[in-house]
Structure formats: C-alpha cells, structure tokens
Design a protein around this motif. Structure first.
Motif, PDB file in Angstrom:
ATOM      1  N   ILE A 151       0.857  -1.185   0.000  1.00  0.00           N
ATOM      2  CA  ILE A 151       0.000   0.000   0.000  1.00  0.00           C
ATOM      3  C   ILE A 151       0.895   1.237   0.000  1.00  0.00           C
ATOM      4  O   ILE A 151       1.716   1.423   0.905  1.00  0.00           O
ATOM      5  CB  ILE A 151      -0.927   0.023   1.228  1.00  0.00           C
ATOM      6  CG1 ILE A 151      -1.797  -1.232   1.262  1.00  0.00           C
ATOM      7  CG2 ILE A 151      -1.800   1.274   1.206  1.00  0.00           C
ATOM      8  CD1 ILE A 151      -2.646  -1.342   2.508  1.00  0.00           C
ATOM      9  N   ARG A 152       0.742   2.080  -0.993  1.00  0.00           N
ATOM     10  CA  ARG A 152       1.552   3.285  -1.078  1.00  0.00           C
ATOM     11  C   ARG A 152       1.038   4.338  -0.101  1.00  0.00           C
ATOM     12  O   ARG A 152      -0.164   4.589  -0.025  1.00  0.00           O
ATOM     13  CB  ARG A 152       1.529   3.847  -2.497  1.00  0.00           C
ATOM     14  CG  ARG A 152       2.055   2.892  -3.564  1.00  0.00           C
ATOM     15  CD  ARG A 152       2.178   3.605  -4.907  1.00  0.00           C
ATOM     16  NE  ARG A 152       0.898   4.220  -5.307  1.00  0.00           N
ATOM     17  CZ  ARG A 152       0.771   5.037  -6.348  1.00  0.00           C
ATOM     18  NH1 ARG A 152       1.829   5.360  -7.083  1.00  0.00           N
ATOM     19  NH2 ARG A 152      -0.413   5.547  -6.650  1.00  0.00           N
ATOM     20  N   GLU A 154       1.028   7.498  -0.250  1.00  0.00           N
ATOM     21  CA  GLU A 154       0.304   8.593  -0.901  1.00  0.00           C
ATOM     22  C   GLU A 154      -1.121   8.209  -1.297  1.00  0.00           C
ATOM     23  O   GLU A 154      -1.926   9.072  -1.666  1.00  0.00           O
ATOM     24  CB  GLU A 154       1.070   9.079  -2.137  1.00  0.00           C
ATOM     25  CG  GLU A 154       1.293   8.019  -3.204  1.00  0.00           C
ATOM     26  CD  GLU A 154       2.641   7.315  -3.057  1.00  0.00           C
ATOM     27  OE1 GLU A 154       3.185   6.892  -4.093  1.00  0.00           O
ATOM     28  OE2 GLU A 154       3.120   7.204  -1.911  1.00  0.00           O
ATOM     29  N   ASP A 155      -1.433   6.922  -1.242  1.00  0.00           N
ATOM     30  CA  ASP A 155      -2.782   6.470  -1.581  1.00  0.00           C
ATOM     31  C   ASP A 155      -3.715   6.470  -0.367  1.00  0.00           C
ATOM     32  O   ASP A 155      -4.893   6.107  -0.489  1.00  0.00           O
ATOM     33  CB  ASP A 155      -2.746   5.060  -2.177  1.00  0.00           C
ATOM     34  CG  ASP A 155      -2.178   5.039  -3.587  1.00  0.00           C
ATOM     35  OD1 ASP A 155      -2.175   6.111  -4.226  1.00  0.00           O
ATOM     36  OD2 ASP A 155      -1.737   3.966  -4.037  1.00  0.00           O
ATOM     37  N   HIS A 182      -8.710   4.635   1.407  1.00  0.00           N
ATOM     38  CA  HIS A 182      -7.813   4.241   0.323  1.00  0.00           C
ATOM     39  C   HIS A 182      -8.303   4.939  -0.944  1.00  0.00           C
ATOM     40  O   HIS A 182      -9.342   4.578  -1.505  1.00  0.00           O
ATOM     41  CB  HIS A 182      -7.813   2.722   0.155  1.00  0.00           C
ATOM     42  CG  HIS A 182      -6.795   2.225  -0.817  1.00  0.00           C
ATOM     43  ND1 HIS A 182      -7.144   1.662  -2.023  1.00  0.00           N
ATOM     44  CD2 HIS A 182      -5.436   2.221  -0.771  1.00  0.00           C
ATOM     45  CE1 HIS A 182      -6.049   1.320  -2.673  1.00  0.00           C
ATOM     46  NE2 HIS A 182      -5.005   1.654  -1.939  1.00  0.00           N
ATOM     47  N   LYS A 183      -7.582   5.940  -1.384  1.00  0.00           N
ATOM     48  CA  LYS A 183      -8.043   6.808  -2.469  1.00  0.00           C
ATOM     49  C   LYS A 183      -8.327   6.071  -3.780  1.00  0.00           C
ATOM     50  O   LYS A 183      -9.354   6.328  -4.426  1.00  0.00           O
ATOM     51  CB  LYS A 183      -7.014   7.919  -2.705  1.00  0.00           C
ATOM     52  CG  LYS A 183      -6.818   8.853  -1.516  1.00  0.00           C
ATOM     53  CD  LYS A 183      -5.719   9.862  -1.805  1.00  0.00           C
ATOM     54  CE  LYS A 183      -5.423  10.730  -0.603  1.00  0.00           C
ATOM     55  NZ  LYS A 183      -4.312  11.675  -0.844  1.00  0.00           N
ATOM     56  N   PRO A 184      -7.467   5.156  -4.228  1.00  0.00           N
ATOM     57  CA  PRO A 184      -7.739   4.508  -5.529  1.00  0.00           C
ATOM     58  C   PRO A 184      -9.019   3.689  -5.562  1.00  0.00           C
ATOM     59  O   PRO A 184      -9.635   3.526  -6.607  1.00  0.00           O
ATOM     60  CB  PRO A 184      -6.509   3.613  -5.744  1.00  0.00           C
ATOM     61  CG  PRO A 184      -5.436   4.230  -4.900  1.00  0.00           C
ATOM     62  CD  PRO A 184      -6.154   4.761  -3.699  1.00  0.00           C
ATOM     63  N   THR A 185      -9.417   3.145  -4.412  1.00  0.00           N
ATOM     64  CA  THR A 185     -10.587   2.262  -4.381  1.00  0.00           C
ATOM     65  C   THR A 185     -11.775   2.835  -3.627  1.00  0.00           C
ATOM     66  O   THR A 185     -12.900   2.379  -3.815  1.00  0.00           O
ATOM     67  CB  THR A 185     -10.232   0.912  -3.741  1.00  0.00           C
ATOM     68  OG1 THR A 185      -9.843   1.142  -2.375  1.00  0.00           O
ATOM     69  CG2 THR A 185      -9.101   0.229  -4.493  1.00  0.00           C
TER      70      THR A 185
END
Length: 290
Positions: A151-152, A154-155, A182-185
């Motif tokens: 997990i990055r 920045e995410d 979690h920004k991407p999801t």
C-alpha cells in the motif's frame, strides 16, 4: 425354532447392513470434503465485519446477537477474539463491529458465513408483541500480512476523531480514533478500540490489507462492491440464513437446506452443522439453490 432364529439373524443382518451403508455414505462425503481444493488462506485468522441492515434498532440488536454467536463459536474452537472497531446503539445493539478471530484454520470454517442473515422475532423494542423481520450483514476476510500486499503512503488519507465507544473516559478526551480512506478504491476502514492513534492506525492497516488482497484475488479491481459480495444486497431473497423465533423456532441455511429447530443452541455458537453442510454441498454439488 430354526425359522425364528433365521428371522432374527436376517433382521440383525439387515440392521447392520443399513448402519454400514449409512456410515459408508458419511465416509464418502467426508472424503469428498477432504479432496476439495485447498485454499491457501484456510489456515489464516480472519477479520469479520458485522453491520445492522434492514430493521432499524432491531437489526442492530440482531447484529449484537450474531457477534455473540460467533464469539461463542470461536471460544468453542479455542480461538480468541480481538476487537478492532465497535459502535453500539443506546439499547445495546451494534451499528458495526469489526474483529479478528485468531486461530489456526479460522478462515477455513468461517469464510462461508459471509452474507445477509435474517431474523424473525418479537424485538425487545416491541411493546405490542408483534413479530418483526430484520437483517444484518456479515463479511469474512482472511487476515493478511504486510508482505502480502503493498500500500503506497500517498494512496492513504488519514482522518482522526474522538472515540465514542467503550474504552474508558480517557479515550474520549483525545482524537485517538482513526479512519483510513484508500483513495484509488474508496475503501474506508476505522478503528477506535486501541489506546492511542498509532495503534488504531496499525489496526486500520491490517483491515485495509485484507480488503485490498481480497479484491486482487477476485480480479475485479474496478469493482469495489465485490469486496462485500452478497452482503451488500440487503433486499429480500438475498439472505444466506434465516433465524426464526416466532411463531416457531428454526434456523435454516438457504444455500444448503440445512436446518435446526434448536434456535437457542445456534445462537449460543453451535453452528458447525451449517458449516459442515456447506462443505458437503461444495464437495458434492448438491445445492438447494444454484
């Protein structure tokens, strides 16, 4: 006399044959279960999520009953419960509860419990004695290690807030509760059961890793709803199990057809019958519903 002896011997042989045939069928089912493909996550501990569904306060009370049921089941297996996030209602129900069931093989047994659970009973909130129907949702995820998923930083968006749950007055004086997004999801996890912000963040990361890897394994990274599966569908007809207290007592799994009239024993954690029935159906393909 000889004829009577022959009849008795024949009856005895038929009885032994029937018992042997039944045992043979049981052993055949057990063998099919043992030959089921091994899930690499079967030996892991699990993260479970219970949410009140349709039915207002009664659904929250039913969610509490399910939490108690799984806690007692875990205790019967020698597993332990670690509370991650717990939000109560004024009447003692549960808005949401996230917890880890620690124990070897926990996932192999509890993974079949994911879905909508429905109850039919007279609620504690009902003064007129009327029967209500409510639902609660259960999600079961294998607990993943840090090495299992990356997990990055920045995410991740981190939010802090004051705890509203149990834990002592000191926990409410500071913003120790943590919510991670979690920004991407768009997955959101939260924890307020630990004493400090750092511990709550670590707990949130454990929950997030399990959810992200579940999505990855299902190969549907563009569909976040898949992480919840059937438990996001709370409309009628989507439940996996019903618990009836009135006007009769019955717990029945809609997938396998397995049922028990001893509803109190079921709510006290005696759910192995349902789990074994699911395993048998998975091994034989004889499902009640397709």
């Amino acid at each position: 006399m000889a004829g009577q002896a022959d009849a008795e011997l024949k009856a005895l042989c038929q009885e032994e044959y029937a018992a042997a045939k039944k045992r043979s069928e049981e052993l055949e089912q057990e063998l099919k279960i043992l030959l089921l493909p091994h899930d690499p996550n079967d030996d892991k501990s699990v993260i479970m999520e219970i949410r009140g569904g349709v039915g207002g306060e009664e659904s929250a009370l039913f969610a509490h009953s399910l939490f108690r049921m799984y806690s007692l089941y875990a205790a019967s297996k020698g597993w332990t419960i670690e509370l991650l996030n717990y939000s109560e209602t004024e009447l003692g129900g549960i808005k949401e509860a996230d917890f880890v069931v620690n124990g070897a093989g926990a996932y192999s047994r509890l993974k079949f419990e994911s879905g909508v659970h429905r109850v039919q009973r007279v609620p504690e909130t009902e003064s007129g004695g009327r029967v209500h129907t409510s639902t609660a949702t259960v999600a079961v995820l294998p607990e993943m290690e840090e090495a299992d998923v990356s997990i990055r930083p920045e995410d991740i968006e981190m939010q802090v807030y004051r705890s509203s749950g149990a834990g002592g007055q000191h926990i409410n004086k500071t913003s120790s509760a943590v919510r991670l997004i979690h920004k991407p999801t768009g997955i959101v996890v939260s924890c307020q059961t630990q004493r400090d912000q750092f511990q709550n963040k670590e707990t949130c990361m454990r929950m997030l890793r399990s959810k992200l890897l579940e999505i990855k394994e299902r190969e549907h990274l563009d569909k976040i709803s898949d992480i919840k599966g059937v438990q996001q569908k709370i409309e009628w007809g989507s439940q996996i199990r019903s618990y009836v207290f009135m006007p009769y007592t019955l717990a029945k799994d809609t997938r396998t057809g397995y049922e028990s009239t001893n509803i109190n024993a079921v709510m006290d954690g005696q759910i192995d019958g349902f789990i074994n029935a699911y395993l048998t159906c998975a091994a034989t393909g004889n499902w009640t519903t397709k």
